[in-house]
Write an enzyme that holds these catalytic residues in place. Sequence first.
Site, mmCIF file in Angstrom:
data_model
loop_
_atom_site.group_PDB
_atom_site.id
_atom_site.type_symbol
_atom_site.label_atom_id
_atom_site.label_comp_id
_atom_site.label_asym_id
_atom_site.label_seq_id
_atom_site.Cartn_x
_atom_site.Cartn_y
_atom_site.Cartn_z
ATOM 1 N N SER A 101 148.159 20.603 -19.875
ATOM 2 C CA SER A 101 149.428 20.312 -20.428
ATOM 3 C C SER A 101 149.389 20.273 -22.212
ATOM 4 C CB SER A 101 149.986 19.084 -20.093
ATOM 5 O OG SER A 101 150.259 18.847 -18.631
ATOM 6 N N ARG A 103 155.069 12.264 -19.093
ATOM 7 C CA ARG A 103 154.645 11.815 -17.669
ATOM 8 C C ARG A 103 153.826 10.720 -17.678
ATOM 9 N NH1 ARG A 103 151.179 14.893 -16.200
ATOM 10 N NH2 ARG A 103 150.916 16.092 -17.763
ATOM 11 N N LYS A 156 156.295 19.547 -11.262
ATOM 12 C CA LYS A 156 154.833 18.987 -11.066
ATOM 13 C C LYS A 156 154.831 18.517 -9.619
ATOM 14 C CE LYS A 156 153.728 20.848 -14.593
ATOM 15 N NZ LYS A 156 153.246 20.448 -15.940
ATOM 16 N N HIS A 199 148.543 25.206 -11.774
ATOM 17 C CA HIS A 199 149.024 24.857 -13.002
ATOM 18 C C HIS A 199 148.839 26.022 -14.122
ATOM 19 C CE1 HIS A 199 149.600 21.679 -16.614
ATOM 20 N NE2 HIS A 199 150.521 22.513 -16.544
ATOM 21 N N ASN A 218 155.922 15.236 -27.868
ATOM 22 C CA ASN A 218 156.091 15.854 -26.536
ATOM 23 C C ASN A 218 157.566 16.301 -26.506
ATOM 24 O OD1 ASN A 218 155.200 16.848 -23.828
ATOM 25 N ND2 ASN A 218 156.031 14.867 -23.113
ATOM 26 N N SER A 219 158.369 16.464 -27.593
ATOM 27 C CA SER A 219 159.734 16.680 -27.484
ATOM 28 C C SER A 219 159.602 18.171 -26.889
ATOM 29 C CB SER A 219 160.335 16.891 -28.773
ATOM 30 O OG SER A 219 159.503 17.648 -29.684
ATOM 31 N N ARG A 220 160.837 18.650 -26.293
ATOM 32 C CA ARG A 220 160.725 19.967 -25.596
ATOM 33 C C ARG A 220 161.986 20.508 -25.644
ATOM 34 N NH1 ARG A 220 155.954 20.833 -21.801
ATOM 35 N NH2 ARG A 220 154.772 19.040 -22.223
ATOM 36 N N ASP A 273 154.269 28.029 -16.664
ATOM 37 C CA ASP A 273 153.648 26.716 -16.083
ATOM 38 C C ASP A 273 152.961 26.718 -14.846
ATOM 39 O OD1 ASP A 273 153.117 24.005 -17.434
ATOM 40 O OD2 ASP A 273 154.605 23.369 -15.660
ATOM 41 N N CYS A 297 148.439 22.857 -23.929
ATOM 42 C CA CYS A 297 146.992 23.791 -24.282
ATOM 43 C C CYS A 297 147.519 25.098 -24.482
ATOM 44 C CB CYS A 297 145.951 23.269 -23.556
ATOM 45 S SG CYS A 297 145.377 21.558 -23.650
ATOM 46 N N TYR A 304 162.306 11.620 -17.635
ATOM 47 C CA TYR A 304 161.607 12.579 -18.365
ATOM 48 C C TYR A 304 160.761 13.573 -17.469
ATOM 49 C CZ TYR A 304 159.953 14.710 -22.404
ATOM 50 O OH TYR A 304 159.554 15.484 -23.538
ATOM 51 N N GLY A 305 161.136 14.997 -17.747
ATOM 52 C CA GLY A 305 160.341 16.196 -17.345
ATOM 53 C C GLY A 305 159.612 15.885 -15.983
HETATM 54 P P1 GTP Z 1 152.704 22.385 -21.024
HETATM 55 O O1 GTP Z 1 154.297 22.852 -21.047
HETATM 56 O O2 GTP Z 1 152.799 20.963 -21.415
HETATM 57 O O3 GTP Z 1 152.070 22.696 -19.617
HETATM 58 O O4 GTP Z 1 152.017 22.875 -22.207
HETATM 59 P P2 GTP Z 1 151.584 24.427 -22.379
HETATM 60 O O5 GTP Z 1 150.129 24.663 -21.759
HETATM 61 O O6 GTP Z 1 152.608 25.576 -22.193
HETATM 62 O O7 GTP Z 1 151.274 24.463 -24.238
HETATM 63 P P3 GTP Z 1 152.050 25.211 -25.262
HETATM 64 O O8 GTP Z 1 152.104 26.680 -25.217
HETATM 65 O O9 GTP Z 1 153.335 24.803 -25.224
HETATM 66 O O10 GTP Z 1 151.283 24.810 -26.741
HETATM 67 C C1 GTP Z 1 151.166 23.513 -26.844
HETATM 68 C C2 GTP Z 1 150.742 23.334 -28.380
HETATM 69 O O11 GTP Z 1 149.609 24.092 -28.564
HETATM 70 C C3 GTP Z 1 151.849 23.877 -29.351
HETATM 71 O O12 GTP Z 1 151.774 23.009 -30.637
HETATM 72 C C4 GTP Z 1 151.290 25.172 -29.790
HETATM 73 O O13 GTP Z 1 151.849 25.609 -31.185
HETATM 74 C C5 GTP Z 1 149.800 24.966 -29.813
HETATM 75 N N1 GTP Z 1 148.944 26.072 -29.225
HETATM 76 C C6 GTP Z 1 149.308 27.226 -28.589
HETATM 77 N N2 GTP Z 1 148.584 28.273 -28.550
HETATM 78 C C7 GTP Z 1 147.804 28.057 -29.475
HETATM 79 C C8 GTP Z 1 146.643 28.819 -30.164
HETATM 80 O O14 GTP Z 1 146.321 29.946 -29.696
HETATM 81 N N3 GTP Z 1 145.973 28.313 -31.141
HETATM 82 C C9 GTP Z 1 146.294 26.959 -31.748
HETATM 83 N N4 GTP Z 1 145.652 26.478 -32.918
HETATM 84 N N5 GTP Z 1 147.396 26.291 -31.060
HETATM 85 C C10 GTP Z 1 147.950 26.867 -30.031
HETATM 86 C C1 SPV Z 2 153.174 19.244 -18.523
HETATM 87 O O1 SPV Z 2 152.772 18.149 -18.808
HETATM 88 O O2 SPV Z 2 152.201 20.001 -17.996
HETATM 89 C C2 SPV Z 2 154.269 20.061 -18.690
HETATM 90 C C3 SPV Z 2 155.530 19.114 -18.775
HETATM 91 O O3 SPV Z 2 154.489 21.119 -18.148
HETATM 92 S S1 SPV Z 2 156.093 18.213 -17.681
HETATM 93 O O4 SPV Z 2 157.119 18.581 -16.890
HETATM 94 O O5 SPV Z 2 156.571 16.882 -18.025
HETATM 95 O O6 SPV Z 2 155.166 17.757 -16.650
HETATM 96 MN MN MN Z 3 152.698 22.172 -17.735
#
Ligand code: GTP
Ligand code: SPV
Ligand code: MN
Length: 638
Positions: A306, A111, A264, A284, A420-422, A331, A308, A255-256
Amino acid sequence: MLHFKAIPEDYVLKAAKCAQLALGCSRAAHQTALRGVTVPNPQIAALTPKVRAFVERSAALCQPEHVHVCDGSEAEAGALLQVMQLQGAIKRLPKYDNCWLTRTDPADVARVESRTFICSEDERDVVPAARAGQKSALGNYISPKLYDKAISERFPGCMRGRTMYVIPFSMGPVGSPLSKIGVEITDSPYVVYSMRIMTRIGSKVLEALRKDENFVRCLHAVGTQGTPGWPCDPANTIILHKPIDNEIVSYGSGYGGNSLLGKKCFALRLGSVIARREGWLAEHMLIVGITDPKGRKRYIAAAFPSACGKTNLAMMTPTLPGYKVECVGDDIAWMKFDENGVLRAINPENGFFGVAPGTSATTNPMAMATVFKNTVFTNVAETKDGGVWWEGMSPAPEGLTDWKGQPFDPSKKTPAAHPNSRFCSPAAQCPIIDDNWESADGVPISAILLGGRRPSGVPLVVEARDWKHGVFMGASMRSEATAAAEYSGKVVMHDPFAMRPFFGYNFGEYLKHWLSMAQPGRHMPKIFHVNWFRKDEQGKFLWPGFGENSRVLDWVLRRCDNEPCHMETPLGYVPAPGALNTEGLKDIQMNKLFSIPKDFWIQEVDAVKKYFTEEVGEDLPNEIWDELDKLRNNVQHN
Ligand code: GTP
Ligand code: SPV
Ligand code: MN
């Protein structure tokens, strides 16, 4: 003016033809390749007058060669895959069932927040008082005049020689009272294919539009620069929102969140404006169902910025015996109090657009069980045997091709998969998808978690004393930057409610709206702040995270039952000694996980005060200033 008579019945063949011609391939080659994929398109006649007007206006502006109205059928999906393969936009991953790999232009990988704008007559609708006439960290304002100019500088003729796809889509189950409809017009078959995973698209949505004509207009074009398989225009990328007109316009990125406009742009930026007007919340947040060992099931929503941990928490495999987790969404949550005062949430999406790196059989086995069929992978690495790989999945196999299509050299510092690969996968495929995930009424929310990446100072979990305190916690959230947007480095940024990139209106007003949710007769969910990411002096995570986060959820749910397993701290309530179940965990340094360093917190209060003063000013509700004073007092007298 484009007339629908001009729209071919055998749209797919023609769409593919023009894609091929644009790439200079021989007519004979593509006609052979496409034999038998012609699909009639009866949808055109089904368009409501408003949709038709939007399509005609967009076609007049963009001047596509062909227009195709998506019906959402399997045949259509197959044809899109053929078109994309011919364009060199995707390749099949023979190791799995119906999985595809895309490599984007290396300049179009996330983004772009700096080029994302909200348009309104009055700047104050978008930007808090303190930033009048200046750049705001809480959303970029654009005037109606510059909005129109941005469109007229980019869109005229931008789809020449290409096919314009019309995607009727529903955010939320078609027909649910909490759902909303959009129509996205795009020249990217990748976007169409992704939208069919991420949202509900096609004829059934057009059907619903006949009952209620209202929809959000989404116009998207990729532009004419970029790499052969991935047209885009990074130098001119812009993402525009005009809430007053229910309109989203996006140019230059495939992208996304830049291009899948239901996500979003609609569900959060326009969604937050609609939600405020109609008295609900567009957030979110993931939504997850948790059944405790007594068989009681509760739902939790959680806002993390994002990359996290939302997808991970939403599909977590709990390590605590007797617990069961089921996924509603990973999400976005649309939440509304019902007539009984219960906050009910739906997941407006239909798929997961999840971060690939870090996903493995140990961290997120349910995601691993979801993504190896019917999935589009973007910017991951490719294995010799036609599979995918990313950092954190397993030891790197031999013979990888990196996300740029080059042989991977492990001795170099650059990763094989883009950070940020998905993966883009249908939600219904998740083995632990909740039985109620498509419930028209939504699921009842017992608790709201807030969180971020805080390497130091911030405890594993803190419970807000009340709703107001919880809203303050959300307002003062901060987190380390991630690869989900265009930031580099690990700077800790303010990210209130994990919504900083997604507010559709003035953040001060957003806080007032949250505060106004607390009303007599309503069952207010408890609010908690969590931090899985605190590190020790060596930079190692202090908490194992992932499935072990069930230990925190266990405490959260016990608090929802009002069990007295908490104690007061300057920040709020934390688990009383022994109350957090750490049985079977080795080497957990509870004192470090829960310490509240005075110097750190004095600085934190100052940083939050500076942010509120410089970014919000008089639009910040008094209640939030009061909470900040309370925190400063508590911390100083600790
Ligand atoms: P968006 O799709 O961008 O909104 O991201 P998200 O909030 O869904 O994050 P996601 O669950 O995909 O996690 C992002 C990264 O954080 C990944 O590399 C995970 O492995 C890492 N991660 C998730 N949960 C934990 C955790 O409890 N501990 C640690 N150390 N890393 C974590
Ligand atoms: C984020 O960035 O919080 C995502 C990926 O979930 S995107 O669809 O690119 O916004
Ligand atoms: Mn998100």
